[in-house]
Write an enzyme that holds these catalytic residues in place. Structure first.
Site, PDB file in Angstrom:
ATOM      1  N   SER A 243       5.337  -5.090   3.049  1.00  0.00           N
ATOM      2  CA  SER A 243       6.077  -4.214   3.954  1.00  0.00           C
ATOM      3  C   SER A 243       5.225  -2.998   4.274  1.00  0.00           C
ATOM      4  CB  SER A 243       7.398  -3.761   3.305  1.00  0.00           C
ATOM      5  OG  SER A 243       7.132  -2.963   2.166  1.00  0.00           O
ATOM      6  N   LYS A 244       5.780  -2.090   5.075  1.00  0.00           N
ATOM      7  CA  LYS A 244       5.032  -0.901   5.505  1.00  0.00           C
ATOM      8  C   LYS A 244       4.550  -0.064   4.324  1.00  0.00           C
ATOM      9  CE  LYS A 244       7.273  -0.378  10.018  1.00  0.00           C
ATOM     10  NZ  LYS A 244       8.112   0.492  10.870  1.00  0.00           N
ATOM     11  N   ARG A 245       5.309  -0.070   3.254  1.00  0.00           N
ATOM     12  CA  ARG A 245       4.926   0.782   2.124  1.00  0.00           C
ATOM     13  C   ARG A 245       3.646   0.294   1.445  1.00  0.00           C
ATOM     14  NH1 ARG A 245       6.376  -1.070  -2.928  1.00  0.00           N
ATOM     15  NH2 ARG A 245       7.684  -2.918  -3.008  1.00  0.00           N
ATOM     16  N   HIS A 246       3.209  -0.942   1.751  1.00  0.00           N
ATOM     17  CA  HIS A 246       1.955  -1.436   1.195  1.00  0.00           C
ATOM     18  C   HIS A 246       0.748  -0.985   2.011  1.00  0.00           C
ATOM     19  CE1 HIS A 246       4.801  -4.375  -0.661  1.00  0.00           C
ATOM     20  NE2 HIS A 246       4.004  -4.164  -1.691  1.00  0.00           N
ATOM     21  N   GLY A 247       0.992  -0.229   3.062  1.00  0.00           N
ATOM     22  CA  GLY A 247      -0.131   0.273   3.857  1.00  0.00           C
ATOM     23  C   GLY A 247      -0.247  -0.440   5.184  1.00  0.00           C
TER      24      GLY A 247
END
Length: 475
Positions: A243-247
């Site tokens: 997801s976005k939180r992984h970069g």
């Protein structure tokens, strides 16, 4: 081999509600490889019927991402928003045959059904209230529902997941056209895949619950369904869903971070597919070896370190022209011009061993293209001392007279200067490095001189000598 029997005609069908993410890019790659391996066709279709969320910017981002990965389509892009007549014709066919019906149920009633089912621990489903209405209520625009078979089951052999069977009693009468005349996903994809002669659908396994519903629609329209391959999801480094939180989950964000398209294609192909223990594949090898039936059914974990390793390999060993093209793009993003620095082939030959991404390469190479504003204070204080003036002056004289500006000749000139003055090589090397780069980090000093060029090197030695002179004058 799955792909050996007949040409595969498949499609990649993104929804333009955002960028092309890593999962979508891998699906597109698997579609492209399956088509290329079998001598078939790869079709691009943009599923833009969600009028509120679909944007022209997202369409362009998807096209740009595919272009960067060089996943060229044989047909398309086609747009669902331009095919509404086809969906209406298909709905009319189903209504006429009694395999679809108009549903006048309000949203409130549908929501109540859902809440009651949830409260009873049951799967929410439509109860068929409007299946056999004698009369239609006035002033209500109906949706169109597909009349799902009541008995039997749907069975299909998934190329990745194997044999799957779902009882029709588990499926309800899904909406295939909304009250405003727009088709729903499950209906539009069937009509499109039929009209585009798709014989294999490759997509993420989050769609696997849709497949039995779609197969029933194919059969109601008298069409043979394509075969299906549902590829597993991609997890982040931490094992959670990517997801976005992984970069950088957007393909183009990886480009901006300095990764090469060949490295990304190689890496994405290995996310769930393998051929023995081989890790590095050219595009030609991927096309030759890829078989959708070899895709693992388990989720794949995104490993940034492995991607970095692959990118480092392609920086060093990849096609020079392709690396040059990407490097020029990054130089321009950094406000640098390729023609103002050393030949790119020379720069890459020296710097690729020291970096993993093109962003690192550009940042570490900036002094080769433009003057630094000032010396890094710590490096200047330590190395541009009065004692460095004599070796820098002596070396400058040798360099100015040097006709052969090559790494070997430059190394010899520095060594000769050190021998003449009776000092260690470091007494020349570190002051020279700071003079050339403005700080204390660089490739081997002879390679640094070589890349910097004669005129720029002499100018920067003069600048360092002026700094030392000013330091002496200041006491």
């Amino acid at each position: 081999m799955t792909g050996e029997k007949s040409p595969i005609r498949t499609r990649f069908a993104p929804s333009p509600t955002g960028y092309l993410h890593i999962g979508g890019a891998r699906t597109a790659l698997f579609c492209w490889l399956a088509a290329r391996h079998s001598g078939g066709q790869f079709v691009l279709r943009v599923e833009d019927t969600d009028r509120e969320r679909s944007t022209a910017e997202s369409v362009q981002a998807i096209l740009d991402g595919l272009a960067w990965l060089e996943l060229d389509c044989d047909e398309g892009p086609f747009y669902q928003s331009e095919r509404f007549d086809e969906y209406r014709k298909a709905v009319d066919r189903l209504l006429e045959s009694g395999q679809a019906y108009r549903c006048y149920c309000s949203r409130e009633r549908i929501e109540k059904l859902r809440e009651e089912a949830m409260a009873n621990g049951e799967k929410p489903r439509y109860d068929g209230h409007c299946r056999n209405l004698d009369s239609a209520p006035e002033g209500v625009e109906p949706v169109i529902r597909f009349r799902n078979p009541d008995e039997g089951s749907v069975v299909f052999d998934d190329h990745v997941r194997g044999r799957i069977e779902v009882a029709n009693s588990e499926l309800d009468d899904l909406v295939i056209m909304r009250a405003d005349g727009t088709p729903t996903y499950n209906f539009a994809v069937v009509i499109d895949d039929m009209g585009m002669d798709i014989n294999m659908v490759i997509r993420g396994d989050d769609h696997i619950n849709n497949t039995p519903r779609q197969i029933n629609i194919y059969r109601a329209l008298g069409a043979e369904p394509p075969t299906f391959a549902h590829v597993p999801m991609i997890l982040g480094d931490d094992g959670a869903r990517l997801s976005k939180r992984h970069g950088a989950v957007s393909v183009l964000a990886w480009r901006e971070q300095g990764y090469l398209p060949d490295a990304m294609v190689n890496y994405l192909a290995r996310l769930g597919w393998s051929h023995g223990d081989q890790e590095i594949f050219s595009r030609d090898e991927l096309v030759e070896l890829f078989d959708i039936g070899d895709v693992n059914r388990k989720a794949s974990r995104f490993d940034t370190e492995k991607l970095n390793w692959l990118n480092h390999h392609y920086l060093r060993e990849g096609d020079r022209d392709r690396v040059h093209s990407e490097l020029i793009w990054h130089l321009q993003r950094a406000g640098l011009q390729a023609e103002q620095g050393p030949p790119l082939a020379d720069l890459i030959a020296v710097q690729a061993e020291r970096v993993e991404t093109l962003v690192e390469l550009v940042e570490q190479s900036r002094p080769f293209f433009t003057d630094y504003e000032e010396f890094e204070p710590g490096a200047a204080k330590k190395h541009l001392r009065p004692v460095a003036a004599e070796p820098l002056t002596a070396l400058r004289g040798r360099l100015e007279a040097l006709a052969d500006w090559t790494p070997d000749a430059l190394q010899a000139a520095m060594q000769a200067t050190a021998d003449e003055l009776g000092i260690g090589f470091g007494k020349i090397g570190m002051p020279l490095r700071v003079a050339l780069m403005g700080h204390g980090q660089s490739p081997a000093i002879n390679q640094t001189l070589w890349l910097m060029g004669k005129g720029r090197s002499l100018d920067r030695i003069d600048r360092a000598l002026a700094h030392i002179e000013a330091r002496v004058a200041a006491g």
